[in-house]
Motif scaffolding. Structure first.
Motif, short mmCIF file in Angstrom:
data_model
loop_
_atom_site.label_atom_id
_atom_site.label_comp_id
_atom_site.label_asym_id
_atom_site.label_seq_id
_atom_site.Cartn_x
_atom_site.Cartn_y
_atom_site.Cartn_z
N LEU A 50 0.61 -1.15 0.05
CA LEU A 50 0.02 0.07 0.17
C LEU A 50 0.69 1.29 0.04
O LEU A 50 0.37 2.54 0.15
N LYS A 51 2.15 1.09 0.06
CA LYS A 51 2.83 2.31 -0.18
C LYS A 51 2.91 3.27 -1.34
O LYS A 51 2.64 2.54 -2.46
N LYS A 101 -6.31 3.61 1.78
CA LYS A 101 -6.34 2.29 1.40
C LYS A 101 -5.96 1.36 2.74
O LYS A 101 -6.69 0.35 2.49
N TYR A 102 -5.32 1.68 3.49
CA TYR A 102 -4.84 1.07 4.82
C TYR A 102 -6.39 0.85 5.51
O TYR A 102 -6.80 -0.18 5.93
N LYS A 103 -6.98 1.84 5.48
CA LYS A 103 -8.31 1.90 6.15
C LYS A 103 -9.19 1.07 5.42
O LYS A 103 -9.96 0.42 6.32
N GLN A 104 -9.33 1.11 4.26
CA GLN A 104 -10.23 0.24 3.47
C GLN A 104 -9.81 -1.08 3.57
O GLN A 104 -10.80 -2.12 3.84
N LEU A 105 -8.46 -1.58 3.54
CA LEU A 105 -8.12 -3.02 3.74
C LEU A 105 -8.75 -3.49 5.20
O LEU A 105 -9.24 -4.66 5.27
N LEU A 106 -8.37 -2.69 6.33
CA LEU A 106 -8.95 -3.09 7.49
C LEU A 106 -10.48 -3.12 7.54
O LEU A 106 -11.13 -4.01 8.26
N PRO A 110 -8.12 1.09 12.19
CA PRO A 110 -6.64 1.11 12.51
C PRO A 110 -6.32 1.13 13.81
O PRO A 110 -5.41 0.55 14.24
N THR A 111 -7.22 1.75 14.59
CA THR A 111 -6.74 1.98 15.89
C THR A 111 -6.88 0.51 16.77
O THR A 111 -6.19 0.07 17.58
N ALA A 112 -8.14 -0.14 16.46
CA ALA A 112 -8.20 -1.62 17.05
C ALA A 112 -7.37 -2.43 16.47
O ALA A 112 -6.55 -3.41 17.32
N PHE A 113 -6.95 -2.54 15.22
CA PHE A 113 -5.93 -3.19 14.55
C PHE A 113 -4.65 -3.34 15.36
O PHE A 113 -4.02 -4.18 15.62
#
Length: 620
Positions: A126-127, A137-142, A149-152
């Motif tokens: 995702l870089k 994209k990172y948030k979408q993946l999670l 993101p916080t929970a992950f």
């Protein structure tokens, strides 16, 4: 090389991402909607409860993870009591490790967290071009996994801290190589033996039981002879599968569903490319990598001066064995199949064009885009069966949730009958007569469910009111009611007589069978005869009774043949004759298996010590 990696990207990435998902067996954004008592505690660790709700949610997540992994597992096994107990054990272990971490003030630094996250391929991919993470994209993946993101990151940080605990445990274990090899030889040793069993049933015709014997035995053990506890029950079962069969989908509904999901149904754009790879490992010194780059530039100039020579030059120079022989052809692929820099170049090119040098961790690539396959949306008719199944399932789940609320309220509003609930839900109650106690069985799957049996034979056995809705699975909910209860009562001799006769006959037959086994062992000790069948036995053998295998592997082999008589726990006996010792089969990983077994034992001992330290108790 590059072609091999491209073809196996999913193979490498999936297990790593799976490790992330495993860490979230206790995490979920959506609250559990089960109709159970939310505060019910099934276990405590260090004074903190694990609730029934938490256990059920954890097991649901675990089942979903297994199904998503593509592993073909019988659904009944996933919902078995053994599988559920395994989930509870995992929860307890996770709580124990967390308690240990907190008590010892262990933590994972932000720097290590960031470094470990970057090692996860799906996150590393995702870089952006400048090397920073594409946070959207990172948030979408999670989000696709039901996470924030916080929970992950909080859970992943805990997982990393837990790894520190077990890394220290592994580091403390020391095993001399020669000892490991010796242990493997002892474990893997095989023995060629002859076996003969003496089964009590073969001696039943030789025994008799008198009425005096039976009466005397009954009088001495009458507390052991009781009738089975029985109940008559009825239940109201709500099933999403049954609802789905009743769902009728109109053409208009199907068309609307198709149009709303057209973008997801469309195939991805695919591109066909050929490449020439001049290999240069990313860790090469800069000077050497520059030399490789100069070579690649020379080949690029040749290609651009004569584009028709691409295939010939690929066969001559490319270091990718998977595609070089095919003139560099990589066939069609969609986004996500290649490393990012390579993929970005391919999907920005015009058909027939040659790229400049593209650098990746594998070296330098010269790419030619040979074809473009535009995305297409399949027709409604070609997707009808699939879409109908999806829509029917979605509508059934929605209806199931609505009806579950009706069931939950109806069984409380009319607590001693299902008449009102059955009318509202348009489903008929099912009556099961003579359901036996926990030691018995029933042909009815619902009445035989352990949760249902626990309720029936708990303090509700004589209440004769509707149970609270019991969650059997994510798609089944039931309420059960006891109609009549027959408790277990002592039997008189006339009622127990046939059972007593059978019991004494089996006992006598077992004695004869064991005497025969003993006589055979003595006879063999005096005369070397062959008996039974010849088998090869090791500590890993699974087709022998444990007591027989244990006798075979424990008997002294100082003098062969070695003879051993074994009493079988179910009655009767066996005679084993060890004829030959066979060395452990050659196994290069044998020592490693011993080390792994030692480490597993260390881990189990560690958990047991934590259970004592933090006081674990279970109520199941």
């Amino acid at each position: 090389m590059f072609d091999f990696v491209r073809r196996n990207t999913k193979f490498f990435a999936a297990p790593l991402f799976l490790l992330i998902i495993v860490a979230f067996v206790m995490v979920g954004v959506d609250g559990y909607k089960g109709f159970i008592t939310k505060g019910a505690s099934v276990a405590t660790v260090d004074g903190k409860s694990i609730t029934q709700e938490e256990w059920d949610q954890a097991h649901k997540n675990e089942v979903d993870r297994i199904r998503a992994s593509g592993v073909n597992v019988d659904p009944k096994l996933l919902e078995s009591e053994k599988a559920k107990q395994a989930t509870l054990d995992q929860l307890i272990q996770a709580k124990l490790v967390q308690a240990y971490i907190q008590r010892n003030h262990l933590a994972t630094t932000d720097a290590r967290l960031a470094g470990e996250l970057q090692k996860i391929p799906v996150i590393a991919s995702l870089k952006k071009a400048d090397g920073t993470l594409d946070y959207d994209k990172y948030k979408q993946l999670l989000a696709a996994q039901g996470l924030t993101p916080t929970a992950f990151e909080a859970q992943f940080r805990n997982e990393l801290t837990g790894r520190q605990v077990f890394a220290a445990l592994a580091a403390s274990d020391f095993l001399v190589k020669s000892n490991a090899q010796l242990a493997w030889q002892a474990y893997g040793q095989q023995r060629e033996v002859e076996l003969q069993y003496f089964d009590p049933k073969d001696y039943l015709s030789k025994v008799s039981v008198t009425d005096a014997e039976a009466k005397a035995y009954f009088d001495a053990h009458n507390e052991n002879f009781k009738s089975e506890e029985k109940v008559d029950v009825e239940y109201l079962l709500l099933s999403a599968d049954a609802i789905a069969k009743q769902v009728v989908i109109s053409d208009a509904e199907l068309k609307d569903y198709y149009e709303k999901n057209a973008s997801q149904l469309a195939s991805k754009e695919e591109r066909r490319a050929s490449h020439i790879l001049i290999a240069a490992d990313k860790d090469l010194p800069s000077a050497e990598r520059e030399k490789v780059k100069a070579k690649a530039l020379g080949i690029l100039n040749q290609v651009k001066s004569n584009t028709s020579s691409f295939a010939k030059l690929a066969k001559q120079y490319s270091d990718d064995p998977g595609s070089a022989s095919k003139g560099g052809d990589l066939d069609f692929f969609a986004r996500g199949a290649m490393v990012k820099s390579f993929e970005d170049a391919v999907f920005s090119m015009e058909k027939g064009k040659i790229s400049d040098l593209i650098a990746t961790d594998y070296g330098f690539h010269i790419i030619q885009l040979t074809d473009i396959k535009k995305p297409s949306v399949p027709s409604l008719e070609s997707m009808r069966a699939k879409l109908e199944k999806e829509l029917r399932s979605a509508l059934a789940q929605k209806k199931f949730a609505e009806m579950a609320e009706i069931l939950a309220s109806s069984v409380y509003e009319e607590p001693d009958s299902y008449v009102g609930a059955a009318k509202k839900l348009a489903i008929n109650p099912v009556r099961v007569s003579g359901l036996v106690n926990l030691a018995g069985s029933t042909q009815d799957a619902v009445a035989g469910n352990q949760k249902v049996r626990d309720w029936i034979f708990g303090n509700a056995a004589t209440v004769k009111t509707n149970s609270e809705p019991i969650d059997l699975s994510p798609t089944q909910i039931v309420s059960v009611r006891v109609l009549a209860h027959s408790p277990s009562v002592p039997l008189d001799y006339s009622q127990a007589k046939s059972e007593v006769y059978k019991l004494l006959a089996n006992q006598k037959a077992s004695v004869l069978a064991r005497d025969a086994a003993n006589a055979k062992a003595i006879f063999l000790g005096q005369k070397d005869d062959r008996i039974g069948s010849t088998v090869t036995v090791s500590r890993a053998s699974k087709d022998l009774p444990e007591v027989v295998k244990d006798a075979v592997m424990r008997v002294s082999t100082a003098k062969l043949p070695a003879i051993q008589k074994v009493d079988l726990p179910q009655g009767g006996g066996a005679v084993v004759v060890v004829r030959k010792i066979l060395e452990a089969p050659s196994n290069a990983g044998g020592s490693n298996r011993v080390a792994q077994a030692r480490l597993a034992a260390e881990g189990d001992a560690f958990y047991q010590s934590l259970k004592t330290e933090f006081k674990v108790s279970t109520k199941k």
